[in-house]
Design an enzyme around this catalytic site. Structure first.
Site, PDB file in Angstrom:
ATOM      1  CG  ASP A  76      -1.855   1.243   1.232  1.00  0.00           C
ATOM      2  OD1 ASP A  76      -2.497   1.503   0.197  1.00  0.00           O
ATOM      3  OD2 ASP A  76      -1.924   1.965   2.245  1.00  0.00           O
ATOM      4  CB  SER A  77       0.184   4.752  -0.875  1.00  0.00           C
ATOM      5  OG  SER A  77      -1.001   4.835  -0.106  1.00  0.00           O
TER       6      SER A  77
ATOM      7  CB  CYS B 195      -3.123   0.560  -2.499  1.00  0.00           C
ATOM      8  SG  CYS B 195      -3.182   2.297  -2.943  1.00  0.00           S
TER       9      CYS B 195
ATOM     10  CD  GLU C 107      -1.045   7.790   5.540  1.00  0.00           C
ATOM     11  OE1 GLU C 107       0.112   8.032   5.887  1.00  0.00           O
ATOM     12  OE2 GLU C 107      -1.406   6.667   5.164  1.00  0.00           O
TER      13      GLU C 107
ATOM     14  CB  CYS D 184      -9.948   4.694   0.040  1.00  0.00           C
ATOM     15  SG  CYS D 184      -8.360   5.226   0.723  1.00  0.00           S
TER      16      CYS D 184
ATOM     17  CG  HIS E 201      -5.716   5.366   4.202  1.00  0.00           C
ATOM     18  ND1 HIS E 201      -5.106   4.775   3.132  1.00  0.00           N
ATOM     19  CD2 HIS E 201      -4.735   5.947   4.922  1.00  0.00           C
ATOM     20  CE1 HIS E 201      -3.802   5.002   3.206  1.00  0.00           C
ATOM     21  NE2 HIS E 201      -3.551   5.713   4.284  1.00  0.00           N
TER      22      HIS E 201
HETATM   23  N1  DGL Z   1      -5.120   3.450   0.675  1.00  0.00           N
HETATM   24  C1  DGL Z   1      -5.103   3.852  -0.682  1.00  0.00           C
HETATM   25  C2  DGL Z   1      -6.335   3.377  -1.408  1.00  0.00           C
HETATM   26  O1  DGL Z   1      -6.911   2.426  -1.055  1.00  0.00           O
HETATM   27  C3  DGL Z   1      -4.971   5.299  -0.964  1.00  0.00           C
HETATM   28  C4  DGL Z   1      -4.137   6.093  -0.082  1.00  0.00           C
HETATM   29  C5  DGL Z   1      -3.395   7.155  -0.817  1.00  0.00           C
HETATM   30  O2  DGL Z   1      -3.988   8.105  -1.320  1.00  0.00           O
HETATM   31  O3  DGL Z   1      -2.188   6.969  -0.866  1.00  0.00           O
HETATM   32  O4  DGL Z   1      -6.738   3.968  -2.364  1.00  0.00           O
END
Ligand code: DGL
Length: 274
Positions: A9-10, A72, A157, A191, A193
């Site tokens: 993931d990022s 991600c 974050e 997403c 997150h």
């Molecule tokens: N967690 C990532 C997703 O599912 C995105 C987070 C980011 O923007 O880096 O899209």
């Protein structure tokens, strides 16, 4: 040699996916990589997300992974297809990279009754239109409406998921989405997150609308994949270990990752990509 399942993931979001995968498939080894130094990806261009994701996949392959999950949505939307079609055949045609949008699109047909579904996701995922395209292939009768939520990942974050700022941005985005289509009965958190914002999301979503996060669907889809692909399953090592890699400073990663994983013993190693 260890052959863990790689999860990329990022930043921290993929940990919500890893957590569910581990709960369903605890016997395997896992190697998590968060590109925290370059997160968020959600507002980056197609080319940059592809370049960064490919670097991460190569790193996980170098470290023994035969199978990598892009935990991600942004990377799944913008980089998965190119990596599968253009890069994997040249790197190693036996290895696999899987995303998390398709498994989510598959399950949604059984959940929505009104056949009106909303997606909340990063601007990159919404702009790619990947959810709408994948859902249309599998369930052409479902109407999909997307809402980009550029502030949600930064809120998570920066540990602001419980703050009044989170209330403001979550209420605004959920309100926008439901105003665009009042028949929506299911909202997908597109997403990884966003499960951390679940309390706020439920606060601003009518009770009649179901909110779906991806982890359990991704985990059962992976289980099914491994049943259907014994040639891959047999190449995975089974030592029940989990190792964490980050491109940022490890102590920050460790404290945040503990929140995402519900595990306070995480001790990440720093690596570089590129
Ligand atoms: N967690 C990532 C997703 O599912 C995105 C987070 C980011 O923007 O880096 O899209």
């Amino acid at each position: 040699m260890m052959s863990p399942i790689g999860v990329f993931d990022s930043g921290y979001g993929g940990l919500t996916i890893l957590r569910q995968i581990k709960a369903m498939l605890p016997q395997y080894d896992y190697l998590y990589l968060g590109d925290n130094a370059r997160a968020p990806y959600g507002t980056r261009s197609f080319e940059v997300v592809y370049e960064f994701t490919l670097q991460a996949v190569r790193k996980l392959f170098d470290m023994g992974c035969q199978l990598v999950i892009l935990g991600c949505n942004t990377a799944s939307a913008k980089a998965l297809r190119s990596i599968q079609q253009n890069d994997l055949p040249g790197i190693d045609p036996e290895r696999r990279v899987l995303g998390i949008i398709r498994p989510t699109a598959e399950c949604i047909g059984d959940i929505t009754l009104s056949r009106h579904v909303g997606i909340v996701a990063t601007p990159g995922t919404i702009k790619s239109n990947t959810y709408a395209l994948e859902i249309a292939k599998l369930h052409p009768d479902i109407k999909v409406t997307g809402e980009a939520c550029p502030m949600w990942v930064p809120l998570v974050e920066n540990y602001e998921f419980d703050s009044p700022g989170a209330d403001y941005f979550v209420e605004k985005s959920i309100g926008n989405l439901l105003r665009h289509d009042s028949e929506i009965d299911t909202i997908i958190l597109g997403c990884t997150h966003y499960p951390l914002l679940m309390d706020k999301i439920l606060k601003y979503t009518p009770r009649t609308v179901r909110v779906v996060s991806q982890g359990e669907y991704v985990a059962s889809s992976l289980k099914d994949y491994l049943n259907r692909h014994p040639e891959m399953e047999q190449r995975l090592s089974q030592g029940s270990t989990t190792r964490f890699l980050t491109t940022e400073e490890p102590s920050t990663f460790n404290s945040s990752a503990s929140i995402f994983m519900g595990d306070s013993t995480i001790s990440a190693e720093r690596i570089t990509l590129g």
